[in-house]
Design a protein around this motif. Structure first.
Motif, mmCIF file in Angstrom:
data_model
loop_
_atom_site.group_PDB
_atom_site.id
_atom_site.type_symbol
_atom_site.label_atom_id
_atom_site.label_comp_id
_atom_site.label_asym_id
_atom_site.label_seq_id
_atom_site.Cartn_x
_atom_site.Cartn_y
_atom_site.Cartn_z
ATOM 1 N N MET A 166 0.859 -1.150 0.113
ATOM 2 C CA MET A 166 -0.062 0.043 0.001
ATOM 3 C C MET A 166 0.852 1.384 0.092
ATOM 4 N N THR A 167 0.684 2.312 -1.040
ATOM 5 C CA THR A 167 1.385 3.512 -1.028
ATOM 6 C C THR A 167 0.526 4.568 -0.564
ATOM 7 N N GLU A 168 1.249 5.567 0.011
ATOM 8 C CA GLU A 168 0.719 6.745 0.504
ATOM 9 C C GLU A 168 0.749 7.777 -0.592
ATOM 10 N N PHE A 169 -0.331 8.369 -0.916
ATOM 11 C CA PHE A 169 -0.059 9.525 -2.059
ATOM 12 C C PHE A 169 -0.562 10.867 -0.947
ATOM 13 N N ARG A 170 0.433 11.474 -0.897
ATOM 14 C CA ARG A 170 0.488 13.050 -0.042
ATOM 15 C C ARG A 170 0.572 14.098 -0.826
ATOM 16 N N MET A 171 0.153 15.156 -0.248
ATOM 17 C CA MET A 171 0.103 16.445 -0.883
ATOM 18 C C MET A 171 1.442 16.945 -1.260
ATOM 19 N N PRO A 172 1.832 17.132 -2.701
ATOM 20 C CA PRO A 172 3.223 17.480 -2.818
ATOM 21 C C PRO A 172 3.546 18.919 -2.661
ATOM 22 N N SER A 173 4.628 19.233 -2.496
ATOM 23 C CA SER A 173 5.048 20.767 -2.399
ATOM 24 C C SER A 173 5.297 21.307 -3.799
ATOM 25 N N LEU A 174 4.468 22.337 -4.218
ATOM 26 C CA LEU A 174 4.489 22.813 -5.540
ATOM 27 C C LEU A 174 5.252 24.142 -5.590
ATOM 28 N N GLY A 175 6.131 24.381 -4.717
ATOM 29 C CA GLY A 175 7.158 25.616 -4.514
ATOM 30 C C GLY A 175 7.712 25.762 -3.218
ATOM 31 N N ALA A 176 8.993 26.567 -3.249
ATOM 32 C CA ALA A 176 9.614 26.377 -2.104
ATOM 33 C C ALA A 176 8.822 26.945 -0.779
ATOM 34 N N ASP A 177 7.888 27.914 -1.179
ATOM 35 C CA ASP A 177 7.080 28.576 0.005
ATOM 36 C C ASP A 177 5.721 28.107 0.144
ATOM 37 N N MET A 178 5.367 26.889 -0.514
ATOM 38 C CA MET A 178 4.027 26.518 -0.529
ATOM 39 C C MET A 178 3.875 25.715 1.013
ATOM 40 N N GLU A 179 3.000 25.859 1.633
ATOM 41 C CA GLU A 179 2.647 25.331 3.031
ATOM 42 C C GLU A 179 1.509 24.486 2.927
ATOM 43 N N ALA A 180 0.428 24.915 2.132
ATOM 44 C CA ALA A 180 -0.847 24.022 2.011
ATOM 45 C C ALA A 180 -1.516 24.303 0.782
ATOM 46 N N GLY A 181 -2.391 23.532 0.209
ATOM 47 C CA GLY A 181 -3.066 23.589 -0.978
ATOM 48 C C GLY A 181 -4.677 23.215 -0.889
ATOM 49 N N THR A 182 -5.631 23.588 -1.467
ATOM 50 C CA THR A 182 -6.698 23.334 -1.185
ATOM 51 C C THR A 182 -7.123 22.306 -2.479
ATOM 52 N N LEU A 183 -7.567 21.031 -2.133
ATOM 53 C CA LEU A 183 -8.143 19.948 -3.045
ATOM 54 C C LEU A 183 -9.389 20.441 -3.762
ATOM 55 N N VAL A 184 -9.209 20.826 -4.872
ATOM 56 C CA VAL A 184 -10.508 21.062 -5.638
ATOM 57 C C VAL A 184 -11.332 20.088 -6.175
ATOM 58 N N GLU A 185 -10.449 19.019 -6.772
ATOM 59 C CA GLU A 185 -11.238 18.287 -7.614
ATOM 60 C C GLU A 185 -10.518 16.748 -7.644
ATOM 61 N N TRP A 186 -11.192 15.704 -7.518
ATOM 62 C CA TRP A 186 -10.442 14.285 -7.586
ATOM 63 C C TRP A 186 -10.830 14.056 -9.045
ATOM 64 N N LYS A 187 -9.843 13.441 -9.823
ATOM 65 C CA LYS A 187 -9.882 12.879 -11.115
ATOM 66 C C LYS A 187 -10.022 11.363 -11.192
ATOM 67 N N VAL A 188 -10.163 10.771 -9.948
ATOM 68 C CA VAL A 188 -10.101 9.390 -10.062
ATOM 69 C C VAL A 188 -11.201 9.058 -8.685
ATOM 70 N N ALA A 189 -11.351 7.804 -8.524
ATOM 71 C CA ALA A 189 -12.341 7.414 -7.721
ATOM 72 C C ALA A 189 -11.534 5.766 -7.252
ATOM 73 N N PRO A 190 -12.100 5.327 -5.853
ATOM 74 C CA PRO A 190 -11.563 4.128 -5.465
ATOM 75 C C PRO A 190 -11.834 3.086 -6.654
ATOM 76 N N GLY A 191 -10.953 2.313 -6.783
ATOM 77 C CA GLY A 191 -11.089 1.166 -7.677
ATOM 78 C C GLY A 191 -10.513 1.597 -8.783
ATOM 79 N N ASP A 192 -10.096 2.651 -9.128
ATOM 80 C CA ASP A 192 -9.507 2.982 -10.668
ATOM 81 C C ASP A 192 -7.948 2.539 -10.422
ATOM 82 N N ARG A 193 -7.678 2.168 -11.977
ATOM 83 C CA ARG A 193 -6.172 1.923 -11.995
ATOM 84 C C ARG A 193 -5.489 3.156 -12.420
ATOM 85 N N VAL A 194 -4.459 3.331 -11.928
ATOM 86 C CA VAL A 194 -3.615 4.517 -12.235
ATOM 87 C C VAL A 194 -2.205 4.274 -12.760
#
Length: 384
Positions: free
Chosen positions: A1-29
């Motif tokens: 099992m792999t944990e997918f975590r919020m990535p850092s998208l810049g040197a000073d990014m502290e947090a981001g707002t999850l706007v939309e999921w493009k996948v659902a449970p059971g989807d292959r990626v």
């Protein structure tokens, strides 16, 4: 099992707002698939996944503001034993209190004969209890029909926010303030005769329609990428363990946004791209940067940044290094100036090329060699 975590998208990014999921449970990626959209101060960014497998659980509901490094989803190999999900990281901001169960909870109601037992993920149970949502009657989309976070009703799906100029200015100020505090900059400049390169561009553009024509910035970027490949001390990152060279020449191309501010998404392996392919990549990045649709990796992969002020900019620029990179190149506006050619003064189209380097990773000698190499390549544009 792999944990997918919020990535850092810049040197000073502290947090981001999850706007939309493009996948659902059971989807292959697969590696590189777009799985979510995250809103940051730089706008809406498409987030890629770098592990192949099957989505087991979405641990964060759309609309949640999530710190960098927090758990977003669980991904496992198909058919693997499902392990209990770790506790989801609570979103930033006040959350409703969760009532603890009593020491002797009443016995759970038994399902009716023939009815399928209710399956719920631990994260969904916690969120449902906190929000007072009844799980009976909800349709689960998780593994074996389990109810997961994405199945909890949350009203209308959140919309992507528009461009936030104030947020962009704050992000730029934070990154550039850090750069000037921590990085010992040195600056070099050199005026470059662009007449041979511009004549080659004019020959290549003969007979082409406007959308197919090359811009002078393409040949300047091509020369810069080839020269950077020969100067590895200026292509990479500075971290706690010192300098780490890049795994290729991934040029961050600075794009000015119409609402103000800028971003510098990466053109990967720019030194391997011919002029036409490089021009196509530049146009694509500019369109997506201004219209939305940049990928997270494009904001983090750049090993060096190049900025061109174009035909309306200043004659020269003293750029500031974008951490954790160790160098940035700048091309000023092309201007006509008196120039000595073969002992005779003639009018010539020239531009000022500047370099800001990190003195921890290189010195002025190596920086000067880089500028000289770019100049030499532009004098022989048939090789570009």
């Amino acid at each position: 099992m792999t944990e997918f975590r919020m990535p850092s998208l810049g040197a000073d990014m502290e947090a981001g707002t999850l706007v939309e999921w493009k996948v659902a449970p059971g989807d292959r990626v697969r590696r590189g698939d777009i799985v979510a959209v995250v809103e940051t101060q730089k706008g809406a960014i498409e987030i890629e996944i770098f592990e192949a497998g099957v989505v087991r659980e979405l641990a964060v509901a759309p609309g949640s503001r999530v710190p960098v490094g927090a758990l977003l989803a669980l991904v496992g190999t198909e058919g693997a034993m499902q392990t209990p999900a770790p506790a989801a990281v609570a979103p930033i901001g006040p959350q409703p209190a969760v009532s603890l169960p009593s020491a002797s909870p009443p016995p759970a109601p038994q399902p009716l004969a023939g009815a399928r037992p209710l399956r719920t993920t631990p994260a969904a149970r916690r969120r449902a209890g906190a929000l007072g949502i009844a799980l009976d009657g909800l349709r689960g989309t998780g593994v074996d029909g389990a109810i997961c976070l994405a199945d909890l009703p949350a009203g209308a799906p959140p919309r992507r926010g528009g461009f936030d100029p104030l947020g962009m200015r704050k992000a730029i100020a934070a990154a550039m303030g850090r750069s000037k505090r921590e990085i010992p900059h040195y600056y070099l400049s050199q005026t470059v005769d662009l007449a041979p390169a511009l004549e080659r561009i004019e020959r290549l553009n003969a007979g082409r329609s406007p959308p197919e024509r090359l811009l002078p910035a393409a040949i300047m970027l091509r020369a810069a990428a080839l020269a950077v490949a020969e100067t590895p001390e200026l292509n990479g990152f500075w971290g706690e363990d010192g300098f780490r060279p890049g795994d290729g020449v991934h040029v961050g191309w600075a794009v000015a946004l119409r609402g103000g501010g800028l971003v510098a998404p990466a053109i990967r392996h720019a030194d391997r791209m011919p002029l036409d392919a490089l021009m196509t990549a530049m146009r694509d990045l500019v369109a997506r940067a201004r219209g939305g649709g940049l990928r997270g990796s494009e904001l983090t992969d750049a090993t060096i940044t190049v900025t061109s002020l174009g035909d309306r900019g200043a004659e020269s620029v003293l750029p500031i290094i974008h951490p954790p990179q160790v160098a940035i190149l700048g091309f000023g506006r092309i201007v006509e100036r008196p120039w000595v050619v073969g002992g005779t003064v003639v009018p010539r189209r020239v531009a000022t090329l500047t370099l800001a380097g990190d003195h921890r990773a290189s010195d002025g000698h190596r920086g000067g060699l880089l500028l000289a190499r770019i100049d030499a390549l532009l004098q022989r544009p048939e090789t570009l």
